[in-house]
Design an enzyme around this catalytic site. Structure first.
Site, short mmCIF file in Angstrom:
data_model
loop_
_atom_site.label_atom_id
_atom_site.label_comp_id
_atom_site.label_asym_id
_atom_site.label_seq_id
_atom_site.Cartn_x
_atom_site.Cartn_y
_atom_site.Cartn_z
N ASP A 28 39.41 54.11 41.33
CA ASP A 28 39.55 55.34 40.54
C ASP A 28 40.89 55.39 39.82
OD1 ASP A 28 38.68 57.76 39.56
OD2 ASP A 28 39.29 58.92 41.33
N HIS A 45 39.54 51.34 31.46
CA HIS A 45 38.45 50.60 32.12
C HIS A 45 38.65 49.09 31.93
CE1 HIS A 45 36.55 54.29 33.06
NE2 HIS A 45 36.17 54.60 31.83
N LEU A 139 33.20 34.71 50.24
CA LEU A 139 33.19 36.18 50.15
C LEU A 139 31.85 36.71 49.64
CD1 LEU A 139 34.87 38.90 50.07
CD2 LEU A 139 35.28 38.38 47.67
C1 IPE Z 1 34.02 57.73 41.81
O1 IPE Z 1 34.96 58.09 40.87
C2 IPE Z 1 33.03 56.77 41.19
C3 IPE Z 1 33.53 55.43 40.96
C4 IPE Z 1 34.72 54.99 41.27
C5 IPE Z 1 32.59 54.53 40.32
P1 IPE Z 1 34.79 59.39 39.96
O2 IPE Z 1 36.01 59.46 39.09
O3 IPE Z 1 33.49 59.39 39.28
O4 IPE Z 1 34.80 60.55 41.05
P2 IPE Z 1 35.17 62.09 40.94
O5 IPE Z 1 34.37 62.66 39.81
O6 IPE Z 1 36.64 62.18 40.68
O7 IPE Z 1 34.82 62.66 42.27
C1 IPE Z 2 37.21 54.99 37.66
O1 IPE Z 2 38.14 55.54 36.80
C2 IPE Z 2 36.13 54.23 36.92
C3 IPE Z 2 34.80 54.85 36.95
C4 IPE Z 2 34.48 55.92 37.61
C5 IPE Z 2 33.76 54.20 36.16
P1 IPE Z 2 37.89 56.94 36.11
O2 IPE Z 2 37.23 56.74 34.80
O3 IPE Z 2 37.20 57.88 37.02
O4 IPE Z 2 39.40 57.44 35.88
P2 IPE Z 2 39.98 58.91 36.03
O5 IPE Z 2 39.58 59.41 37.37
O6 IPE Z 2 39.40 59.73 34.92
O7 IPE Z 2 41.47 58.74 35.90
MG MG Z 3 37.82 59.23 38.40
#
Ligand code: IPE
Ligand code: IPE
Ligand code: MG
Length: 249
Positions: A28, A45, A139
């Protein structure tokens, strides 16, 4: 504190016999990483893909048997269409370019989630990568894609019901083992260590059943900045924990 300790010193403190068997990561913070740099979210990303490569390689080197990465949740479709499309594009690129690397490191790829709902071109890339790496013995890398813990439980119960409907007569037996066998992860051990980056203290619907007794480690580091050193810090912290499973240790 430990962030000032060099990587080699952290590595020297690792007890190979006390490493987790299965590490699961909620990757995240890509969006926040990009925002801090006034870049579009997709740049976060893209940078996150490099962290994916680093962590996979580090786990393979450390001989951790199982790594599961939460890459796209069933809830992530709520994001703007353009972001979702670009995420799918990145995934396809990764599968195309990264599969040779996985294969070279003897890594076997698997996927969990509602894969049938992903775009056909992504499914095709996944199928090719899974097939190419299927006999590898190192792995075991699992990507959670269009994954949700509740969706997984619904799918498991549906599959149990179908099984019972086709079995003649006998009253269906239902216990934890029966449910476990119908999860997407039926051939994986439960995660020992669950890592979440970017400081959020929640599960966001990840492996709800399987993390019952996982040790949780949350770091403020945003996913694109996560590297081998962060992983080693998590592993060292894990090794200090006493896992009691409700007993008295
Ligand atoms: C969780 O992250 C999903 C992934 C890492 C794929 P999100 O960014 O979607 O989660 P929330 O919305 O903060 O809970
Ligand atoms: C995690 O990073 C990747 C996915 C959930 C696909 P985020 O896109 O949720 O990044 P933040 O949480 O907005 O910083
Ligand atoms: Mg996120």
């Amino acid at each position: 504190m430990s962030s000032e300790i060099p990587e080699a010193r952290l590595l020297a403190q690792i007890h190979p016999e006390r490493l987790p068997k299965h590490v699961a990561i909620i990757m995240d913070g890509n969006g926040r990483w990009a925002r801090k740099r006034r870049l579009p979210r997709i740049a976060g990303h893209r940078a996150g893909m490099n962290a994916v490569r680093r962590v996979i390689e580090a786990c393979a080197e450390l001989r951790i048997p199982y790594l599961t990465l939460y890459a796209f949740s069933v809830e992530n479709w709520k994001r703007p269409r353009r972001e979702v499309e670009l995420l799918m594009q990145l995934l396809k690129e990764y599968l195309k370019k990264g599969v040779a690397d996985l294969d070279r490191h003897n890594i076997r790829l698997g996927v969990i989630g509602r894969i049938a709902e992903l775009p056909a071109s992504v499914r095709q890339g996944l199928r090719a990568a899974v097939t190419k790496t299927q006999s590898n013995t190192g792995l075991r890398l699992t990507l959670a894609l269009n994954y949700g813990g509740r969706a997984e439980l619904v799918d498991a119960f549906r599959s149990l019901m179908t099984e019972h409907a086709s079995a003649a007569g006998a009253a269906p037996s239902l216990d934890e083992e029966a449910i476990r066998r119908h999860l997407y992860t039926s051939d994986l051990p439960d995660p020992d260590l669950l890592i979440r980056t970017s400081g959020e203290m929640r599960l966001s619907n990840f492996l709800l059943w399987q993390v019952a007794y996982a040790e949780i480690w949350v770091t403020e580091t945003l996913w694109p900045d996560f590297g081998k050193k962060d992983l080693l810090e998590a592993l060292l912290d894990y090794q200090k924990r006493e896992r009691r499973y409700g007993g008295l240790g």
